[in-house]
Design a protein around this motif. Structure first.
Motif, short mmCIF file in Angstrom:
data_model
loop_
_atom_site.label_atom_id
_atom_site.label_comp_id
_atom_site.label_asym_id
_atom_site.label_seq_id
_atom_site.Cartn_x
_atom_site.Cartn_y
_atom_site.Cartn_z
N GLU A 3 45.00 43.57 30.58
CA GLU A 3 46.36 43.86 30.45
C GLU A 3 46.61 45.27 30.62
OE1 GLU A 3 48.32 43.00 26.86
OE2 GLU A 3 48.11 40.84 27.05
N TYR A 4 45.76 46.32 30.36
CA TYR A 4 45.84 47.58 30.38
C TYR A 4 44.50 48.53 30.79
CZ TYR A 4 44.06 47.94 25.50
OH TYR A 4 43.36 47.52 24.49
N ASN A 58 41.22 46.19 36.13
CA ASN A 58 42.63 45.36 36.46
C ASN A 58 43.91 46.24 36.85
OD1 ASN A 58 41.33 42.98 35.92
ND2 ASN A 58 42.68 42.27 34.41
N GLY A 59 43.82 47.45 36.62
CA GLY A 59 44.91 48.56 36.90
C GLY A 59 44.82 48.69 38.57
N ASN A 108 45.57 45.47 40.34
CA ASN A 108 46.93 45.30 40.54
C ASN A 108 47.67 46.44 41.81
OD1 ASN A 108 49.47 44.47 39.72
ND2 ASN A 108 49.73 46.22 38.53
N TRP A 109 46.90 47.63 41.81
CA TRP A 109 47.36 48.69 42.68
C TRP A 109 47.11 48.06 44.15
CZ3 TRP A 109 44.49 52.40 45.66
CH2 TRP A 109 45.27 53.32 46.31
N GLY A 162 46.81 44.87 44.88
CA GLY A 162 47.36 43.65 45.08
C GLY A 162 46.27 42.41 44.91
N GLN A 173 44.10 39.52 38.63
CA GLN A 173 43.82 39.97 37.29
C GLN A 173 42.83 39.23 36.45
OE1 GLN A 173 45.69 43.17 36.56
NE2 GLN A 173 45.56 42.87 38.84
#
Length: 309
Positions: free
Chosen positions: A148-149, A153-154, A157-158, A160, A163
């Motif tokens: 999640e944080y 994964n950050g 996520n950036w 695309g 996750q």
């Protein structure tokens, strides 16, 4: 005509007086308290563990305690969970040591070159090895792996990307990565010391003769680093084979990552099988002693080579 000759002073010294036994004991007496303390805190607990390993001892069944012979050792190698933990220990140790040696060698070759800010870069690369093992495992579990944080994964996520849950999808790789991050600086330091002890004349002669950097590394640098690679691998194996923090913190021994130290903890504190846990502990100590013996031989050979040069 008489020739005057000057007598040469004799250089013969009187034979050394043998030291008395009391003199030898007077020099060694200050070391006896440290030796006794070392024996008390290391050897006596190991002897007690060795004795318990031959006993059938479950704290939940006090009346069933007795002599078990080699049954506990047989259980260690025949019980599926304990046998898989032995395999996991070998896989984890070999993976971490080999990857750390390769990465440490690459970093050592980079740091052996002169460039601006080399001292700062060296300090930053050493820092992971100075982190407390539990803290390092917590950093990887929460700051990097958290779905999640977490940082990984950050970044995905950036970009695309997906996750994934890193620990659930690749548990052993997650443990190996955290240990590689922590032990690569250790290998780097050993190999960097080997590079800086390398004789300069053969390297300069090879460059003058037109040898390429790869040829210099293959025929001069790598043979010189062989003993340092062995030393780093042996010392790393001694510590990683006993690793408990990363497995306990990241996966809690689940998802097929339980190694032998974690199974010892589980057998002792959860199953309350003191005999089997002691037998597994003796096996770990025996393996560490075997690896340490090879490490001491490598260190002795390094000292002999340095004395010859």
């Amino acid at each position: 005509m008489a020739v005057l000759t000057r007598e040469r002073p004799t250089t013969d010294r009187p034979p050394p007086v043998p030291r008395k036994a009391t003199d030898r004991w007077a020099r060694r007496a200050p070391l006896l308290p440290a030796l006794l303390f070392l024996i008390i805190i290391t050897q006596l607990p190991f002897i007690a563990t060795l004795v318990i390993s031959f006993m059938k001892w479950n704290s939940l069944d006090p009346g069933g305690r007795g002599f078990a012979g080699f049954d506990n050792y047989v259980n260690v190698f025949t019980d599926p969970d304990l046998r898989s933990s032995v395999v996991n220990t070998v896989v984890l140790t070999a993976s971490v040591v080999l990857i750390s040696l390769v990465l440490g060698l690459g970093l050592a070759l980079v740091l052996d070159k002169k460039f601006r800010g080399r001292g700062l870069v060296r300090t930053m690369l050493i820092a992971p090895f100075l982190v407390v093992p539990v803290a390092a495992a917590l950093i990887w579990k929460h700051a990097l792996y958290n779905p999640e944080y977490g940082l990984l994964n950050g970044i995905l996520n950036w970009l695309g990307g997906p996750q994934p849950d890193w620990i659930s999808s690749m548990p052993m790789t997650a443990v190996v990565a955290s240990l590689v991050w922590q032990w690569t600086p250790f290998m780097m330091l050993i190999l960097l010391a080997g590079l800086q002890s390398r004789p300069v004349e053969p390297v300069e002669a090879a460059r003058i003769d037109g040898a390429s950097p790869f040829q210099i590394f293959r025929y001069l640098t790598f043979p010189h680093l062989r003993q340092y690679l062995e030393l780093g691998g042996l010392l790393g194996s001694i510590y990683i084979v006993q690793n408990f923090d990363a497995v306990f913190t990241i996966t809690s021994g689940g998802l097929g990552t339980a190694n032998l130290p974690y199974m010892i903890y589980q057998t002792f504190y959860q199953a309350h099988e003191y005999g089997e846990a002691s037998a597994a502990g003796v096996i770990v100590v025996a393996g560490s002693i075997i690896i340490a013996t090879f490490a001491l031989r490598v260190v002795s050979s390094l000292f002999r080579d340095e004395a010859k040069s």
